[in-house]
Structures are given as C-alpha cells and as structure tokens.
Design a protein around this motif. Structure first.
Motif, PDB file in Angstrom:
ATOM      1  N   MET A   1     -33.375 -19.766 -39.780  1.00  0.00           N
ATOM      2  CA  MET A   1     -32.408 -19.926 -38.722  1.00  0.00           C
ATOM      3  C   MET A   1     -31.842 -21.334 -38.742  1.00  0.00           C
ATOM      4  SD  MET A   1     -31.305 -18.191 -36.050  1.00  0.00           S
ATOM      5  CE  MET A   1     -30.435 -18.499 -34.583  1.00  0.00           C
ATOM      6  N   ASN A   2     -32.690 -22.311 -38.973  1.00  0.00           N
ATOM      7  CA  ASN A   2     -32.258 -23.696 -38.987  1.00  0.00           C
ATOM      8  C   ASN A   2     -31.311 -23.966 -40.163  1.00  0.00           C
ATOM      9  OD1 ASN A   2     -32.018 -26.279 -38.156  1.00  0.00           O
ATOM     10  ND2 ASN A   2     -33.999 -26.968 -38.939  1.00  0.00           N
ATOM     11  N   ARG A   3     -31.603 -23.355 -41.342  1.00  0.00           N
ATOM     12  CA  ARG A   3     -30.758 -23.558 -42.517  1.00  0.00           C
ATOM     13  C   ARG A   3     -29.380 -22.936 -42.318  1.00  0.00           C
ATOM     14  NH1 ARG A   3     -34.671 -22.482 -47.701  1.00  0.00           N
ATOM     15  NH2 ARG A   3     -35.919 -24.346 -47.436  1.00  0.00           N
ATOM     16  N   SER A   4     -29.314 -21.772 -41.712  1.00  0.00           N
ATOM     17  CA  SER A   4     -28.017 -21.124 -41.493  1.00  0.00           C
ATOM     18  C   SER A   4     -27.169 -21.925 -40.497  1.00  0.00           C
ATOM     19  CB  SER A   4     -28.203 -19.692 -41.020  1.00  0.00           C
ATOM     20  OG  SER A   4     -28.852 -19.685 -39.772  1.00  0.00           O
ATOM     21  N   PHE A   5     -27.810 -22.507 -39.505  1.00  0.00           N
ATOM     22  CA  PHE A   5     -27.083 -23.344 -38.555  1.00  0.00           C
ATOM     23  C   PHE A   5     -26.520 -24.584 -39.240  1.00  0.00           C
ATOM     24  CE2 PHE A   5     -27.065 -26.899 -35.507  1.00  0.00           C
ATOM     25  CZ  PHE A   5     -26.070 -26.432 -34.647  1.00  0.00           C
ATOM     26  N   VAL A   6     -27.328 -25.235 -40.075  1.00  0.00           N
ATOM     27  CA  VAL A   6     -26.878 -26.429 -40.798  1.00  0.00           C
ATOM     28  C   VAL A   6     -25.750 -26.064 -41.756  1.00  0.00           C
ATOM     29  CG1 VAL A   6     -27.583 -28.189 -42.461  1.00  0.00           C
ATOM     30  CG2 VAL A   6     -29.069 -27.638 -40.539  1.00  0.00           C
ATOM     31  N   PHE A   7     -25.905 -24.932 -42.463  1.00  0.00           N
ATOM     32  CA  PHE A   7     -24.872 -24.511 -43.399  1.00  0.00           C
ATOM     33  C   PHE A   7     -23.562 -24.204 -42.682  1.00  0.00           C
ATOM     34  CE2 PHE A   7     -22.604 -21.155 -45.670  1.00  0.00           C
ATOM     35  CZ  PHE A   7     -22.303 -21.842 -46.839  1.00  0.00           C
TER      36      PHE A   7
END
Length: 89
Positions: free
Chosen positions: A1-7
């Motif tokens: 979830m954190n990676r998709s938000f950053v991306f």
C-alpha cells in the motif's frame, strides 16, 4: 500500500511538472516575417520560370506590406500638450 501511494504521488508530480514546463519554440505561432520567409523559400523551390517567379514574388511582397492609414484626428506630437474640445490629449 505504501509503495503504490509513493508511486502515484511520483507519477502525479511528473505529470504536473510536464504540464507546467514552457512550450518549445515549435509550438509557438510564426511571426509575420517568419511566414513571409517560409513563403519565399517555398517559392524558390518551385522551379518556376523567371517571369512566373517575379510575378509570384511581387504578389507575396505586396501581401506582406502592411497598409497604414491616418485617423480623422491627425497626428500628434508627444512632446506637446494639445487641448481638444476642453480635454487634454
């Protein structure tokens, strides 16, 4: 979830930065002089006879000359103050 938000945040930043950048010189409209030069270059490449070339060149140059006219009030010098009908110019 954190990676998709950053991306998604990174992608949005890249898109907005691309939209905010200045347009390149190829996307601006041509000036009147540039348009005339392009028309003259195209005329030179056509391979016309001398008489046809001179006739087309005269048409291009005649169309490129701006027509200036005088208004009904005449010319005024900026160094002098002139009063017209009770009002300053």
């Amino acid at each position: 979830m954190n990676r998709s938000f950053v991306f998604s945040l990174f992608a949005a930043t890249v898109v907005l930065a691309g939209c905010a950048s200045q347009p390149g010189p190829e996307s601006r409209p041509y000036t009147a002089e540039e348009t005339r030069e392009l028309a003259m270059e195209a005329l030179n490449r056509r391979g016309l006879s001398f008489d046809e070339y001179q006739q087309k060149k005269a048409e291009l140059l005649r169309a490129a000359q701006p027509t200036f006219g005088f208004d009904q009030q005449g010319e005024m010098n900026a160094e002098h103050t002139v009063v017209l009908h009770g009002r300053a110019s």
